[in-house]
Design a protein around this motif. Structure first.
Motif, PDB file in Angstrom:
ATOM      1  N   GLU A  99       0.809  -1.215   0.000  1.00  0.00           N
ATOM      2  CA  GLU A  99       0.000   0.000   0.000  1.00  0.00           C
ATOM      3  C   GLU A  99       0.845   1.268   0.000  1.00  0.00           C
ATOM      4  OE1 GLU A  99      -2.955  -0.255   3.060  1.00  0.00           O
ATOM      5  OE2 GLU A  99      -3.448  -2.310   2.510  1.00  0.00           O
ATOM      6  N   GLY A 100       2.159   1.107  -0.055  1.00  0.00           N
ATOM      7  CA  GLY A 100       3.048   2.258  -0.022  1.00  0.00           C
ATOM      8  C   GLY A 100       3.115   2.989  -1.356  1.00  0.00           C
ATOM      9  N   ASP A 101       3.780   4.115  -1.330  1.00  0.00           N
ATOM     10  CA  ASP A 101       3.997   4.920  -2.522  1.00  0.00           C
ATOM     11  C   ASP A 101       4.704   4.088  -3.596  1.00  0.00           C
ATOM     12  OD1 ASP A 101       4.340   7.646  -3.887  1.00  0.00           O
ATOM     13  OD2 ASP A 101       6.423   6.940  -3.722  1.00  0.00           O
ATOM     14  N   PHE A 102       4.206   4.194  -4.823  1.00  0.00           N
ATOM     15  CA  PHE A 102       4.736   3.385  -5.923  1.00  0.00           C
ATOM     16  C   PHE A 102       6.241   3.592  -6.125  1.00  0.00           C
ATOM     17  CE2 PHE A 102       5.615   3.030 -10.558  1.00  0.00           C
ATOM     18  CZ  PHE A 102       5.568   1.644 -10.622  1.00  0.00           C
ATOM     19  N   ASP A 103       6.692   4.836  -6.196  1.00  0.00           N
ATOM     20  CA  ASP A 103       8.114   5.103  -6.416  1.00  0.00           C
ATOM     21  C   ASP A 103       8.964   4.534  -5.292  1.00  0.00           C
ATOM     22  OD1 ASP A 103       7.684   6.389  -8.855  1.00  0.00           O
ATOM     23  OD2 ASP A 103       7.462   8.363  -7.905  1.00  0.00           O
ATOM     24  N   LYS A 104       8.477   4.593  -4.060  1.00  0.00           N
ATOM     25  CA  LYS A 104       9.212   4.032  -2.921  1.00  0.00           C
ATOM     26  C   LYS A 104       9.270   2.506  -3.018  1.00  0.00           C
ATOM     27  CE  LYS A 104       9.785   4.089   2.075  1.00  0.00           C
ATOM     28  NZ  LYS A 104      10.877   3.197   1.939  1.00  0.00           N
ATOM     29  N   ARG A 105       8.170   1.882  -3.448  1.00  0.00           N
ATOM     30  CA  ARG A 105       8.181   0.420  -3.606  1.00  0.00           C
ATOM     31  C   ARG A 105       9.219  -0.002  -4.633  1.00  0.00           C
ATOM     32  NH1 ARG A 105       2.977  -1.167  -5.640  1.00  0.00           N
ATOM     33  NH2 ARG A 105       2.394   1.005  -5.768  1.00  0.00           N
ATOM     34  N   VAL A 106       9.273   0.717  -5.745  1.00  0.00           N
ATOM     35  CA  VAL A 106      10.261   0.403  -6.788  1.00  0.00           C
ATOM     36  C   VAL A 106      11.671   0.618  -6.250  1.00  0.00           C
ATOM     37  CG1 VAL A 106      11.159   1.094  -9.048  1.00  0.00           C
ATOM     38  CG2 VAL A 106       8.689   0.856  -8.705  1.00  0.00           C
ATOM     39  N   SER A 107      11.891   1.733  -5.580  1.00  0.00           N
ATOM     40  CA  SER A 107      13.201   2.042  -5.009  1.00  0.00           C
ATOM     41  C   SER A 107      13.624   0.981  -3.988  1.00  0.00           C
ATOM     42  CB  SER A 107      13.165   3.420  -4.349  1.00  0.00           C
ATOM     43  OG  SER A 107      14.373   3.702  -3.706  1.00  0.00           O
ATOM     44  N   ASP A 108      12.699   0.597  -3.101  1.00  0.00           N
ATOM     45  CA  ASP A 108      13.003  -0.430  -2.090  1.00  0.00           C
ATOM     46  C   ASP A 108      13.381  -1.755  -2.736  1.00  0.00           C
ATOM     47  OD1 ASP A 108      12.493   1.395  -0.072  1.00  0.00           O
ATOM     48  OD2 ASP A 108      10.517   0.564   0.441  1.00  0.00           O
ATOM     49  N   ALA A 109      12.678  -2.121  -3.793  1.00  0.00           N
ATOM     50  CA  ALA A 109      12.991  -3.376  -4.487  1.00  0.00           C
ATOM     51  C   ALA A 109      14.406  -3.307  -5.070  1.00  0.00           C
ATOM     52  CB  ALA A 109      11.972  -3.652  -5.583  1.00  0.00           C
ATOM     53  N   LYS A 110      14.738  -2.207  -5.723  1.00  0.00           N
ATOM     54  CA  LYS A 110      16.075  -2.062  -6.317  1.00  0.00           C
ATOM     55  C   LYS A 110      17.162  -2.076  -5.243  1.00  0.00           C
ATOM     56  CE  LYS A 110      14.739   0.410 -10.520  1.00  0.00           C
ATOM     57  NZ  LYS A 110      14.855   1.699 -11.251  1.00  0.00           N
ATOM     58  N   ILE A 111      16.933  -1.370  -4.143  1.00  0.00           N
ATOM     59  CA  ILE A 111      17.901  -1.339  -3.039  1.00  0.00           C
ATOM     60  C   ILE A 111      18.155  -2.745  -2.504  1.00  0.00           C
ATOM     61  CG2 ILE A 111      18.166  -0.630  -0.619  1.00  0.00           C
ATOM     62  CD1 ILE A 111      16.824   2.057  -1.437  1.00  0.00           C
ATOM     63  N   ASN A 112      17.118  -3.575  -2.521  1.00  0.00           N
ATOM     64  CA  ASN A 112      17.235  -4.949  -2.025  1.00  0.00           C
ATOM     65  C   ASN A 112      17.687  -5.934  -3.098  1.00  0.00           C
ATOM     66  OD1 ASN A 112      16.249  -5.294   0.946  1.00  0.00           O
ATOM     67  ND2 ASN A 112      14.985  -3.679   0.058  1.00  0.00           N
ATOM     68  N   GLY A 113      18.166  -5.416  -4.216  1.00  0.00           N
ATOM     69  CA  GLY A 113      18.778  -6.264  -5.236  1.00  0.00           C
ATOM     70  C   GLY A 113      17.830  -6.875  -6.251  1.00  0.00           C
ATOM     71  N   TRP A 114      16.619  -6.380  -6.362  1.00  0.00           N
ATOM     72  CA  TRP A 114      15.646  -6.931  -7.294  1.00  0.00           C
ATOM     73  C   TRP A 114      15.642  -6.127  -8.584  1.00  0.00           C
ATOM     74  CZ3 TRP A 114      12.295 -11.113  -6.239  1.00  0.00           C
ATOM     75  CH2 TRP A 114      12.432 -11.647  -4.959  1.00  0.00           C
ATOM     76  N   THR A 115      15.522  -6.808  -9.699  1.00  0.00           N
ATOM     77  CA  THR A 115      15.347  -6.190 -11.010  1.00  0.00           C
ATOM     78  C   THR A 115      13.859  -5.930 -11.186  1.00  0.00           C
ATOM     79  OG1 THR A 115      17.227  -7.445 -11.860  1.00  0.00           O
ATOM     80  CG2 THR A 115      15.687  -6.586 -13.484  1.00  0.00           C
ATOM     81  N   ILE A 116      13.501  -4.870 -11.907  1.00  0.00           N
ATOM     82  CA  ILE A 116      12.091  -4.519 -12.115  1.00  0.00           C
ATOM     83  C   ILE A 116      11.663  -4.965 -13.508  1.00  0.00           C
ATOM     84  CG2 ILE A 116      10.389  -2.647 -12.110  1.00  0.00           C
ATOM     85  CD1 ILE A 116      11.907  -3.141  -9.411  1.00  0.00           C
ATOM     86  N   TRP A 117      10.520  -5.619 -13.585  1.00  0.00           N
ATOM     87  CA  TRP A 117      10.020  -6.100 -14.876  1.00  0.00           C
ATOM     88  C   TRP A 117       8.593  -5.663 -15.136  1.00  0.00           C
ATOM     89  CZ3 TRP A 117       6.262 -10.117 -15.719  1.00  0.00           C
ATOM     90  CH2 TRP A 117       5.839 -10.815 -14.591  1.00  0.00           C
ATOM     91  N   ALA A 118       8.238  -5.761 -16.378  1.00  0.00           N
ATOM     92  CA  ALA A 118       6.864  -5.506 -16.803  1.00  0.00           C
ATOM     93  C   ALA A 118       6.328  -6.775 -17.447  1.00  0.00           C
ATOM     94  CB  ALA A 118       6.804  -4.357 -17.801  1.00  0.00           C
ATOM     95  N   CYS A 119       5.032  -6.927 -17.364  1.00  0.00           N
ATOM     96  CA  CYS A 119       4.371  -8.107 -17.894  1.00  0.00           C
ATOM     97  C   CYS A 119       3.337  -7.665 -18.922  1.00  0.00           C
ATOM     98  CB  CYS A 119       3.697  -8.837 -16.737  1.00  0.00           C
ATOM     99  SG  CYS A 119       2.854 -10.359 -17.163  1.00  0.00           S
ATOM    100  N   TYR A 120       3.326  -8.317 -20.063  1.00  0.00           N
ATOM    101  CA  TYR A 120       2.331  -8.020 -21.098  1.00  0.00           C
ATOM    102  C   TYR A 120       1.492  -9.266 -21.344  1.00  0.00           C
ATOM    103  CZ  TYR A 120       0.118  -7.027 -25.534  1.00  0.00           C
ATOM    104  OH  TYR A 120      -0.810  -6.863 -26.517  1.00  0.00           O
ATOM    105  N   ASN A 121       0.176  -9.079 -21.432  1.00  0.00           N
ATOM    106  CA  ASN A 121      -0.761 -10.185 -21.618  1.00  0.00           C
ATOM    107  C   ASN A 121      -1.739  -9.854 -22.730  1.00  0.00           C
ATOM    108  OD1 ASN A 121      -0.370 -11.796 -18.902  1.00  0.00           O
ATOM    109  ND2 ASN A 121      -0.337  -9.634 -18.432  1.00  0.00           N
ATOM    110  N   ARG A 122      -2.117 -10.886 -23.478  1.00  0.00           N
ATOM    111  CA  ARG A 122      -3.129 -10.703 -24.504  1.00  0.00           C
ATOM    112  C   ARG A 122      -3.891 -12.008 -24.660  1.00  0.00           C
ATOM    113  NH1 ARG A 122      -3.879 -12.189 -29.383  1.00  0.00           N
ATOM    114  NH2 ARG A 122      -1.798 -13.019 -29.625  1.00  0.00           N
ATOM    115  N   CYS A 123      -5.189 -11.903 -24.627  1.00  0.00           N
ATOM    116  CA  CYS A 123      -6.060 -13.046 -24.912  1.00  0.00           C
ATOM    117  C   CYS A 123      -7.086 -12.582 -25.930  1.00  0.00           C
ATOM    118  CB  CYS A 123      -6.801 -13.523 -23.664  1.00  0.00           C
ATOM    119  SG  CYS A 123      -5.762 -14.261 -22.414  1.00  0.00           S
TER     120      CYS A 123
END
Length: 142
Positions: free
Chosen positions: A49-73
């Protein structure tokens, strides 16, 4: 509006920009949590529920790569959106790659031949803005 309509499903997953609707965020976070448990990954930094930019920053600080997912049906014969997202999440979490619901795009009821797909255009925008580092798609064919 984009709707996937068929004999079994008529629920909407994406908005008019091709972004995942907020009512599906909880299910995405459930899948992330379950995948982290399965693969022994620590994601205590993830404040849903936190701020989006902070969530992304926290993930990167903890060594996680950020990805996007694309779907089509385009038909009911194809896998569900949440099924596609779930398989992507499982593979990503296993490899220290984090997804946020805000980086899930898709096109409902659109053929792969369609020239103007808003979800695909949104994905391209994220790439151009360098907001993501990895793209995961359920299936690439033809």
């Amino acid at each position: 509006s984009q709707y996937r309509v068929g004999p079994q499903i008529s629920e909407r997953y994406f908005d008019d920009e091709g972004k995942l609707l907020p009512e599906h965020y909880f299910e995405v976070y459930e899948q992330i949590t379950e995948a982290a448990k399965r693969h022994g990954k620590v994601i205590c930094f993830l404040d849903q529920e936190g701020d989006f930019d902070k969530r992304v920053s926290d993930a990167k600080i903890n060594g996680w790569t950020i990805w996007a997912c694309y779907n089509r049906c385009s038909t009911d014969m194809q896998d569900s959106y949440m099924g596609q997202i779930g398989r992507g999440i499982d593979r990503a979490i296993q490899n220290d790659i984090m997804i946020f619901p805000e980086f899930i795009a898709g096109d409902e009821g659109k053929t792969g031949k369609a020239g103007n797909r808003v979800g695909l255009n949104t994905l391209k925008e994220w790439i151009v803005k360098k907001q993501i580092q990895v793209i995961i798609a359920f299936s690439v064919s033809r």
